[in-house]
Design an enzyme around this catalytic site. Structure first.
Site, PDB file in Angstrom:
ATOM      1  N   GLU A 155       0.825  -1.220   0.000  1.00  0.00           N
ATOM      2  CA  GLU A 155       0.000   0.000   0.000  1.00  0.00           C
ATOM      3  C   GLU A 155       0.856   1.266   0.000  1.00  0.00           C
ATOM      4  OE1 GLU A 155      -2.723  -0.398   3.298  1.00  0.00           O
ATOM      5  OE2 GLU A 155      -4.073  -1.624   2.124  1.00  0.00           O
TER       6      GLU A 155
ATOM      7  N   GLU B 288      -5.636  -8.298  -0.771  1.00  0.00           N
ATOM      8  CA  GLU B 288      -6.231  -8.171   0.566  1.00  0.00           C
ATOM      9  C   GLU B 288      -7.710  -7.883   0.405  1.00  0.00           C
ATOM     10  OE1 GLU B 288      -4.542  -5.510   3.459  1.00  0.00           O
ATOM     11  OE2 GLU B 288      -2.507  -5.899   2.746  1.00  0.00           O
TER      12      GLU B 288
HETATM   13  C1  BG6 Z   1      -4.347  -2.987   4.963  1.00  0.00           C
HETATM   14  C2  BG6 Z   1      -2.971  -3.372   5.421  1.00  0.00           C
HETATM   15  O1  BG6 Z   1      -4.429  -1.611   4.903  1.00  0.00           O
HETATM   16  O2  BG6 Z   1      -5.425  -3.310   5.754  1.00  0.00           O
HETATM   17  C3  BG6 Z   1      -2.917  -4.485   6.443  1.00  0.00           C
HETATM   18  O3  BG6 Z   1      -2.116  -3.674   4.334  1.00  0.00           O
HETATM   19  C4  BG6 Z   1      -4.068  -4.333   7.412  1.00  0.00           C
HETATM   20  O4  BG6 Z   1      -1.659  -4.488   7.056  1.00  0.00           O
HETATM   21  C5  BG6 Z   1      -5.375  -4.419   6.630  1.00  0.00           C
HETATM   22  O5  BG6 Z   1      -4.053  -5.238   8.468  1.00  0.00           O
HETATM   23  C6  BG6 Z   1      -6.632  -4.419   7.461  1.00  0.00           C
HETATM   24  O6  BG6 Z   1      -6.646  -3.330   8.325  1.00  0.00           O
HETATM   25  P1  BG6 Z   1      -6.825  -3.502   9.885  1.00  0.00           P
HETATM   26  O7  BG6 Z   1      -6.544  -2.182  10.422  1.00  0.00           O
HETATM   27  O8  BG6 Z   1      -8.209  -3.944  10.088  1.00  0.00           O
HETATM   28  O9  BG6 Z   1      -5.827  -4.527  10.313  1.00  0.00           O
END
Ligand code: BG6
Length: 465
Positions: free
Chosen positions: A174, A363
């Site tokens: 990101e 993701e």
């Molecule tokens: C993304 C990141 O922005 O979101 C991850 O690359 C992160 O590292 C994921 O864990 C989910 O966000 P969160 O804050 O719910 O863990």
């Protein structure tokens, strides 16, 4: 029709959110190791080194460092074709600036990749995922061009050591988070736009040179960029709301523009001119950016934003994730993140139209509170979330003809939340018995979604209804 036969189904994690063992086998401290736990609506703090009495979730996390064999075996049981993981830079170069890498750190990831290969799982490696060696603070971290060379030494070490074991790489997780959370993205805690744009320039340069190195060292290597999949809708059909949305998207998309096209877009150069931002460009740098464009574009997708003219770039939202105006068509998660499966098809189209590069969703997932009842976790809400997103991704492949290489669901095993540092914000197919203070047995339990995802992979996404 449907998903390609070689579609890369899997899951994704980040070292600082799952490994723990924060000083084991010679590891140095990273920027993630000095972030305390926050909560729902409570920001994480960055401390000056590790301060006694504070709780730092990355120190233990879910102990994946010691339990990776058990965890990868569970991924294999679900049928994973790929496992996206990151390497902790400070395991390989504990302070970031050493000349010689730490053999114990390298050996650890040899074992991780060998375990993946044993099950036919293709590793997809993020070189830098929200952690920079804390030792680089003395240089000003990514504000200093020297860090480009340290990153290249680190990357070259990885490409040479893991040649034949890893062929899919992402340079920076990101990268556009430099504009929103620069400490996480680059170890720089600054609101100043000149500083952030200097950092981004150094990361672009480092990434472009790393792409070239990866190709030189092994022509089988494929290197991607990783975009925090910001996708925004105008608050109304008022042309001014639409323009505000374009401006917002430019703030984010210029990162992928540089990494996919190899040059800064005109709209960004004009903005720099207006705001007096000057990039620290040296002879040959712009050619490097051109030569080092990526092979594919990967992105995370959790939510969409709504943007309007009144506060075009000022967003409201929870936990530092600012989503803009309320979207009346969408429900939100327990952490206030709008749930928008159809937006995934929109995002895939937007990115493919813009770059015509293979895409990968690296993701996606639902952070939720899970309850253990008689040793089982009935997470139908997670299955619903994922199923709806997969259906939309399938439409993008079948109806829009978009080449999607794979899908790695975020946090296939429960890990620490990046935004809040909580454990209770769980994404996994596999539950980990540990709480927000790091107490628990660390036992792994398969949730209902584990069996659901296993079936999705076994049928190559044919039975999503
Ligand atoms: C993304 C990141 O922005 O979101 C991850 O690359 C992160 O590292 C994921 O864990 C989910 O966000 P969160 O804050 O719910 O863990």
């Amino acid at each position: 029709m449907g998903f390609p036969t070689d579609f890369l189904w899997g899951g994704a994690t980040a070292a600082n959110q799952c490994e723990g063992a924060y000083l084991t086998d010679g590891k140095g401290l990273s920027t993630a190791d000095v972030m305390t736990a926050g909560g729902n609506g409570v920001p994480r703090e960055i401390t000056d080194g590790v301060v006694e009495g504070n709780y730092y979730p990355s120190h233990k996390a879910v102990d994946h460092y010691h339990r990776f064999k058990e965890d990868i075996a569970l991924f294999a049981e679900m049928g994973f074709k790929t496992y996206r993981l990151s390497i902790a830079w400070s395991r390989i170069f504990p302070n970031g600036d050493e000349e010689v890498p730490n053999e114990a750190g390298l050996k650890h990831y040899d074992e991780v990749f060998d375990t993946c290969r044993q099950y036919g799982i293709e590793p997809l490696v993020t070189i830098s995922h929200f952690e920079t060696p804390l030792g680089l603070q003395k240089y000003g971290s990514w504000t200093n061009r020297k860090v480009v060379d340290f990153f290249l030494r680190y990357s070259e070490t990885l490409f040479k050591r893991y040649k034949g074991k890893v062929k899919y790489w992402l340079t920076f997780n990101e990268i556009n988070v430099v504009s929103t959370k620069p400490w996480m993205a680059a170890g720089v805690d600054s609101d100043d736009e000149q500083t952030r744009m200097t950092v981004a320039f150094h990361q672009f340069l480092a990434s472009a040179k790393a792409v070239q190195l990866a190709h030189e060292i092994d022509s089988d290597n494929k290197v991607g960029m990783m975009y925090n999949g910001h996708t925004a809708y105008p608050n109304s059909s008022d042309p001014e709301d639409v323009q505000a949305t374009t401006d917002f998207m430019h703030k984010m998309l210029f990162y992928s523009d540089v990494q996919c096209r190899g040059y800064y877009p005109a709209y960004k150069l004009k903005e720099f001119e207006r705001d007096g931002i000057v990039l620290p460009i040296q002879d040959g740098d712009l050619e490097e950016l051109k030569k080092g464009t990526v092979d594919f574009l990967s992105f995370s997708y959790y939510l969409t934003h709504v943007v309007g003219k009144e506060s075009p770039l000022v967003f409201t939202g929870l936990n530092g994730v600012k989503t803009g105006y309320k979207n009346p068509h969408l429900k939100v998660s327990e952490w206030g993140w709008p749930i928008d499966p159809k937006g995934l098809r929109y995002a895939l189209n937007l990115l493919y139209d813009r770059y015509q590069l293979p895409l990968m969703v690296v993701e996606n997932g639902l952070g939720a509170v899970d309850k253990v009842e008689d040793g089982r976790i009935h997470d139908s809400y997670r299955i619903d979330y994922l199923k709806e997103h997969l259906k939309e991704m399938k439409k993008a492949i079948e109806l829009d003809g978009i080449p999607v290489m794979g899908y790695t669901m975020w946090g296939p095993i429960d890990i620490i939340s990046a935004s809040t540092g909580e454990m209770m914000k769980r994404y996994g197919f596999i539950y980990v018995d540990v709480d927000d203070e790091g107490n628990g047995t660390f036992d792994r339990i398969k949730k209902d979604s584990f069996y659901w995802y296993k079936d999705v992979i076994a049928t190559n996404g044919e039975n999503l209804d």
